[in-house]
Design an enzyme around this catalytic site. Sequence first.
Site, PDB file in Angstrom:
ATOM      1  N   ARG A   1       0.837  -1.212   0.000  1.00 49.63           N
ATOM      2  CA  ARG A   1       0.000   0.000   0.000  1.00 49.63           C
ATOM      3  C   ARG A   1       0.868   1.256   0.000  1.00 49.63           C
ATOM      4  O   ARG A   1       0.562   2.234  -0.691  1.00 49.63           O
ATOM      5  CB  ARG A   1      -0.946  -0.018   1.210  1.00 49.63           C
ATOM      6  CG  ARG A   1      -2.007   1.085   1.144  1.00 49.63           C
ATOM      7  CD  ARG A   1      -3.073   0.930   2.198  1.00 49.63           C
ATOM      8  NE  ARG A   1      -2.555   1.091   3.557  1.00 49.63           N
ATOM      9  CZ  ARG A   1      -3.291   0.912   4.657  1.00 49.63           C
ATOM     10  NH1 ARG A   1      -4.567   0.570   4.561  1.00 49.63           N
ATOM     11  NH2 ARG A   1      -2.771   1.071   5.849  1.00 49.63           N
TER      12      ARG A   1
ATOM     13  N   LYS B   1      -2.722   6.798   1.025  1.00 50.06           N
ATOM     14  CA  LYS B   1      -2.610   7.109   2.460  1.00 50.06           C
ATOM     15  C   LYS B   1      -1.583   8.232   2.589  1.00 50.06           C
ATOM     16  O   LYS B   1      -0.393   7.996   2.807  1.00 50.06           O
ATOM     17  CB  LYS B   1      -2.202   5.849   3.233  1.00 50.06           C
ATOM     18  CG  LYS B   1      -2.501   5.941   4.706  1.00 50.06           C
ATOM     19  CD  LYS B   1      -2.519   4.567   5.351  1.00 50.06           C
ATOM     20  CE  LYS B   1      -2.413   4.632   6.852  1.00 50.06           C
ATOM     21  NZ  LYS B   1      -3.481   5.363   7.531  1.00 50.06           N
TER      22      LYS B   1
ATOM     23  N   GLU C   1     -16.061   6.450   6.239  1.00 46.27           N
ATOM     24  CA  GLU C   1     -15.270   5.765   7.278  1.00 46.27           C
ATOM     25  C   GLU C   1     -15.221   6.678   8.490  1.00 46.27           C
ATOM     26  O   GLU C   1     -15.880   7.717   8.516  1.00 46.27           O
ATOM     27  CB  GLU C   1     -13.867   5.458   6.756  1.00 46.27           C
ATOM     28  CG  GLU C   1     -13.096   6.690   6.327  1.00 46.27           C
ATOM     29  CD  GLU C   1     -11.702   6.392   5.769  1.00 46.27           C
ATOM     30  OE1 GLU C   1     -11.211   5.273   5.951  1.00 46.27           O
ATOM     31  OE2 GLU C   1     -11.115   7.301   5.177  1.00 46.27           O
TER      32      GLU C   1
HETATM   33  N1  PXG Z   1      -9.174   4.953   7.545  1.00 45.34           N
HETATM   34  C1  PXG Z   1      -8.278   5.917   7.797  1.00 45.34           C
HETATM   35  C2  PXG Z   1      -8.550   7.303   7.364  1.00 45.34           C
HETATM   36  C3  PXG Z   1      -7.086   5.583   8.458  1.00 45.34           C
HETATM   37  O1  PXG Z   1      -6.176   6.540   8.716  1.00 45.34           O
HETATM   38  C4  PXG Z   1      -7.838   3.287   8.606  1.00 45.34           C
HETATM   39  C5  PXG Z   1      -8.979   3.674   7.921  1.00 45.34           C
HETATM   40  C6  PXG Z   1      -7.642   1.860   8.962  1.00 45.34           C
HETATM   41  O2  PXG Z   1      -6.718   1.228   8.067  1.00 45.34           O
HETATM   42  P1  PXG Z   1      -5.758   0.041   8.522  1.00 45.34           P
HETATM   43  O3  PXG Z   1      -4.995  -0.304   7.308  1.00 45.34           O
HETATM   44  O4  PXG Z   1      -4.916   0.578   9.632  1.00 45.34           O
HETATM   45  O5  PXG Z   1      -6.632  -1.079   8.965  1.00 45.34           O
HETATM   46  C7  PXG Z   1      -6.862   4.247   8.869  1.00 45.34           C
HETATM   47  C8  PXG Z   1      -5.599   3.898   9.580  1.00 45.34           C
HETATM   48  C9  PXG Z   1      -3.190   7.086  14.239  1.00 45.34           C
HETATM   49  C10 PXG Z   1      -3.321   5.921  13.329  1.00 45.34           C
HETATM   50  O6  PXG Z   1      -2.060   7.428  14.565  1.00 45.34           O
HETATM   51  C11 PXG Z   1      -4.300   5.890  12.370  1.00 45.34           C
HETATM   52  C12 PXG Z   1      -4.398   4.797  11.525  1.00 45.34           C
HETATM   53  C13 PXG Z   1      -3.564   3.727  11.645  1.00 45.34           C
HETATM   54  C14 PXG Z   1      -2.588   3.763  12.597  1.00 45.34           C
HETATM   55  C15 PXG Z   1      -2.430   4.874  13.452  1.00 45.34           C
HETATM   56  O7  PXG Z   1      -4.211   7.686  14.630  1.00 45.34           O
HETATM   57  N2  PXG Z   1      -5.359   4.850  10.577  1.00 45.34           N
END
Ligand code: PXG
Length: 282
Positions: free
Chosen positions: A50, A149, A182
């Site tokens: 990703r 991302k 989301e």
């Molecule tokens: N949507 C968004 C906008 C994210 O930032 C997810 C979904 C979940 O994706 P994953 O691949 O992690 O299952 C994310 C991920 C933080 C932090 O520091 C945020 C995320 C991941 C790790 C840390 O707040 N968001």
Amino acid sequence: MKIYIDGEYFDKDEARISVYDHGLLYGDGVFEGIRLYNNRVFKLEAHLERLWNSAKAILLAIPLSLAQMSEAVLKTIEKSGLKDGYIRLIVTRGKGDLGINPMTCPKPTVIIIVDKISLYPEENYQKGIKIITASTRRISADALDPKIKSLNYLNNVLAKLEAIHAGCLEAIMLNHEGHVAECTGDNIFHIKNGILYTPDPSCGALQGITRQAVLEAAEKIGMKSEVTRITPYDLYTADECFLTGTAAEIMPVVSIDGRSIGNGQPGGITADIQEAFLKLIG
Ligand code: PXG
């Protein structure tokens, strides 16, 4: 904890990058958040894939090979001494001149932070959380594809502030059409009549790695799932709801905008999915 910056390792207080880095000046860069469970990096390949795709989409050439990046991640973990933790991988456009033009940045900056993360209080994993719908909309997919991302989280930050001001821990973000995209840092699922639902990426959802793991776990336990368009009404009238994310893991949702979800307690199927996820992370 240790921090890798462009091949060198620093302590937290010594880790520094230039104020001319376009990651800081323009949010020009991409990142990944990855979990370390019991000395194992969870879904490292999927995260690197990703990251590489996000970088490709913004015309950013990561100055390491996949193998070199994996090695750097493992070495930073080793130096941190942590067995369980959180890995933040960041690739910025690098140091350049003032002005948006990314061509003034000859070398991307690569940062790897290995630390701990705790997004929500532990007790909420049993009792669930109450969330709201933010008025801040998710940037539409035709303006900035949510599959990227990127370091641009300002609209998520604004939605998170709305949640905090409402006394909640998280907020749902709708897309420009009013469909559920989301939450600010997690994907959202709901269950209705035994079927699992989650928004399609075209509605503004990140293709979350935890989301994918949950869809696969559901298939394994013979549960039907649909990736589709979802409205606030669908969530209000759901039997169960939960959030997924690398930091959040699986978090039950018990109330949305004051409406109790199901009987207002974390649901049984959500508990099954939490258990399946725990098995997956070993
Ligand atoms: N949507 C968004 C906008 C994210 O930032 C997810 C979904 C979940 O994706 P994953 O691949 O992690 O299952 C994310 C991920 C933080 C932090 O520091 C945020 C995320 C991941 C790790 C840390 O707040 N968001």
